[in-house]
Write an enzyme that holds these catalytic residues in place. Structure first.
Site: not given
Ligand code: SDX
Length: 431
Positions: A308, A365
């Site tokens: 998140h 989710d």
């Molecule tokens: C919702 O914003 C809100 O409030 C949203 C929400 C709401 O109520 O409105 O809470 C609802 O959208 C919840 C989130 C649902 N999405 C998912 O479950 C999809 C999977 N999650 C990811 O896509 C990700 O975690 C995000 C998009 C939710 C957040 O991404 P960020 O904060 O932009 O973090 P990032 O992509 O920069 O990741 C940071 C690191 C990365 O690794 P590094 O490049 O630093 O080495 O964490 C890793 C990412 O690769 N990472 C994951 C991961 N999420 C982040 N690695 C594996 N699996 C994951 N799910």
């Protein structure tokens, strides 16, 4: 230098600028950089707005480190345990928990606005029957502005309120109709004698050919899920609604834009993506392979339902939902194999160094899809249910933006990295 200021020094030019530091009720202080460009001729850059407050808001507060979520100051855990979705809608929109009289007036107002204009029903027949319900939601909600010219004076608080009532009330009717259209069944009218969630279930699953018995446990589970999804500060879809609304677009068009943003799998589309992922994993023995993929920088695969932008601890909504997932499955066909995989996946991921280091916990989710599936909601409708719940958040944030005396159109700048200025080359001289 004042205590409540931040000084920016441009080391390239030696210029200094003292900027005001703003503090809110809770959360980090915020430096007001509004004069930065006019005074120092420079922009800020913040990819994904990780450190940027886009507005001042009094609606919802999140503390991502502590896993705290407050709606108008009330902890989500208390609202989940003691309140209901209609009451939470009143709290979010008007800022206070309703008195008994306010509650019955508000609930009746929502009930009586639940039907949609008959001509709107024809709108569905323009869609291919295989259309994803979210594509129908974007289209039909955006079209509402064609039917309600009596509430389009967007600066009129009464018009804002009528538009809010209509959106909250009609979203379940529009959503259920999109499902009925996709399976070729007749659309079902709302019944005023039913509660908001009971009504949605009967519009989704009743057919003229037989009686439909509403399962009160399913209605209760939906009510809880709607409370938990109602608002969440300046997430991607809410920011979209605010930005669209800042141009003066009507609330129906702004909410339609928010629905489009919510659809993405990184946002509200994640609940559908979680189930698809669990179905792909298929067996607990395959979990290590998927966890390895999620950690592999060369693999775009991510564990849906994990991570998140704000929560760097357990999403408080996921904690609440986790218990409900177990309860609801006890009353249905017993443990869904997907829940088994989900529980095992969570257990393994939370012990994995990568997930611990990256603070990747289950989010709202991760479990919501398990519950939706257990009560018979089709997977392609999961994000539509998120849309129903988040409508109150979107329209409340839109109203707050519209009531802001300092409201201006949102128009971010950029860091330009394209071609330097160059002259046109006639086609004969191009190689
Ligand atoms: C919702 O914003 C809100 O409030 C949203 C929400 C709401 O109520 O409105 O809470 C609802 O959208 C919840 C989130 C649902 N999405 C998912 O479950 C999809 C999977 N999650 C990811 O896509 C990700 O975690 C995000 C998009 C939710 C957040 O991404 P960020 O904060 O932009 O973090 P990032 O992509 O920069 O990741 C940071 C690191 C990365 O690794 P590094 O490049 O630093 O080495 O964490 C890793 C990412 O690769 N990472 C994951 C991961 N999420 C982040 N690695 C594996 N699996 C994951 N799910």
């Amino acid at each position: 230098m004042g205590k409540n200021t931040v000084t920016i020094v441009n080391n390239a030019t030696g210029q200094e600028l003292e900027l005001p530091l703003m503090t809110g009720t809770h959360g980090p202080a915020t430096v007001d950089i509004g004069s930065l460009y006019s005074k120092l001729g420079i922009f800020t850059y913040d990819n994904g707005f990780k450190s940027t407050a886009s507005c001042q808001s009094s609606i919802t507060f999140i503390d991502g480190e502590e896993g705290i979520l407050l709606y108008r100051g009330y902890p989500i855990e208390q609202l989940a345990e003691k309140s209901n979705f209609m009451e939470v809608c009143h709290l979010l929109y008007y800022g206070e928990l309703p008195t008994k009289e306010q509650y019955s007036k508000f609930s009746w107002m929502i009930t009586r606005h639940s039907m949609i204009n008959e001509s709107l029903r024809d709108f569905y027949h323009g869609f291919w029957h295989n259309a994803h319900p979210m594509s129908i939601m974007v289209g039909v909600v955006g079209a509402l502005s064609a039917f309600y010219h009596d509430s389009l004076e967007i600066d009129n608080p009464r018009h804002q309120e009528i538009a809010a009532h209509r959106l909250i009330a009609k979203m379940p009717t529009i959503a259920a109709a999109s499902y009925k259209y996709s399976i070729g069944q007749p659309m079902v009218y709302p019944q005023n004698r039913l509660s908001y969630c009971e009504n949605f279930l009967q519009m989704m699953f009743s057919v003229p050919a037989s009686e439909y018995e509403i399962n009160p446990l399913h209605a209760k589970a939906l009510d809880l899920l709607f409370i938990l999804h109602a608002d969440h500060e300046q997430n991607a879809s809410t920011s979209t609604v605010r930005l669209a609304g800042s141009s003066g677009a009507n609330p129906f068009a702004a909410v339609s834009a928010g629905i489009g943003a919510l659809w993405g799998p990184a946002h509200g589309g994640a609940n559908e993506a979680v189930i698809r992922m669990l179905e792909e994993i298929r067996d607990v023995s395959a979990i290590p392979k998927y966890i390895a993929r999620a950690k592999d920088k060369n693999d775009s695969f991510r564990l849906m339902g994990f991570g998140h932008r704000v929560y760097k601890s357990y999403d408080p909504r996921a904690r609440i939902i986790r218990n409900t997932a177990h309860d609801i499955l006890k009353t249905t066909s017993g443990n869904d194999p997907l829940l088994e995989i989900a529980m095992r996946l969570e257990e393994i991921a939370l012990k994995d160094e990568y997930f611990i280091q990256h603070k990747l916990y289950p989010n709202v989710d991760f479990y919501s899809g398990i519950i939706y599936k257990a009560i018979g909601i089709p997977v392609n409708m999961f994000t539509v249910l998120f849309t129903i719940a988040r409508t109150i958040g979107w329209i409340t944030q839109w109203k707050e933006m519209m009531s802001d005396k300092e409201r201006v159109i949102g128009r971010p700048r950029q860091l330009y990295t394209g071609a330097a200025r160059r002259d046109y080359v006639p086609i004969e001289r191009r190689s």
